[in-house]
Design a protein around this motif. Structure first.
Motif: not given
Length: 295
Positions: A205-206, A209, A213
């Motif tokens: 998930y990290k 994410s 970006r």
């Protein structure tokens, strides 16, 4: 015990499992030697990879050699102590595989989300501690299974429709009450299943994410490619494990469940080194240098 009672299939099964076992041992051993002999690969990621390769070798060694001996000797008998020993090592290295995949996901999370602090965070002490904790948790899971199965009486003739001492089938034979068995299974499931899967989901998930970006598509691809091999192995490991669980739950034939179990006990440890070596240039180069030196 066994996959088939057909005498004509025994030589075929023996040749098939012997070839897969040799490929599994040699390919995983080649990765271990390539990482240890190349100073450029003395990094946390490849340290965890070589540890996973060692766990794969041991995991396969708990079931396949005994099965090949049974095929050659036309025997399907295993002693009480031998069955407990096989189950203990099966649970130990199976759980260790799962935990190491979670540790490797954490390593990729630190490398992608905190690249400037990667060397500081993933220091040799922490890497060794993560592996040690994984081994200790796996030992705990293995001993919890043992403590329940040890309540079995010494049956003289118990038939298990499997090619190894499957922990779930042994727990069904246990003389303790169902409540105790369920408590043990839920606790073991939380440690060996929920804990590593939660770590994997959090890490990815990290990672996703952080990758989203990144402004350029080239930067996104480069960041994602560093964890592509690991993600493939994770999907293969848990995907086939889930498939085996669903097939055994739906199918009424225990022998079909035994055949499905071949995938995660034999096929996955054999495919893991291929996935990492095919998708990783550093591993391919190190393996090629190692082979050229030996030749």
């Amino acid at each position: 015990m066994g996959l088939s009672e057909d005498p004509e299939l025994q030589p075929i099964l023996f040749g098939l499992f012997l070839s897969m076992y040799l490929v599994t041992v040699l390919r995983n051993l080649l990765i271990i030697l390539a990482v240890s002999s190349n100073s450029h690969l003395h990094t946390p990621m490849y340290f965890f990879l070589s540890t996973l390769s060692l766990a794969n070798i041991c995991f396969t060694a708990t079931t396949v050699p005994k099965m090949m001996v049974d095929i050659q000797t036309h025997s399907r008998v295993i002693s009480y102590v031998g069955c407990l020993t096989q189950m203990s090592f099966f649970m130990l290295f199976g759980c260790l595989d799962s935990l190491l995949l979670s540790v490797m996901a954490y390593d990729r999370f630190v490398a992608i989300c905190h690249p400037l602090h990667y060397q500081l965070i993933m220091n040799p002490c922490l890497c060794g501690l993560l592996v040690l904790v994984s081994v200790l948790i796996s030992l705990l899971v293995s001993q919890l299974h043992n403590s329940t199965v040890l309540q079995l009486t010494y049956f003289k003739n118990v038939e298990i429709s499997h090619f190894f001492c499957d922990p779930s089938q042994l727990l069904n034979l246990a003389c303790s009450d169902a409540f105790t068995n369920n408590i043990v299974m839920y606790f073991v499931g939380a440690i060996s299943g929920f804990l590593p899967i939660s770590g994997l989901l959090f890490s990815y998930y990290k990672i996703v994410s952080s990758i989203l970006r990144v402004p350029s598509s080239g930067g996104k691809y480069k960041a994602f490619s560093t964890c592509g091999s690991h993600l493939s192995v994770v999907c293969l490991f848990y995907g086939t494990g889930l498939g085996v669980y669903l097939s055994s739950a739906v199918s009424l034939s225990p022998r079909k469940g035994a055949v499905a179990s071949v995938v995660y006990t034999v096929v996955i440890p054999m495919l893991n080194p291929f996935i990492y070596s095919l998708r990783n240039r550093d591993i391919k180069r190190a393996m090629w240098r190692l082979l050229t030196k030996t030749v």
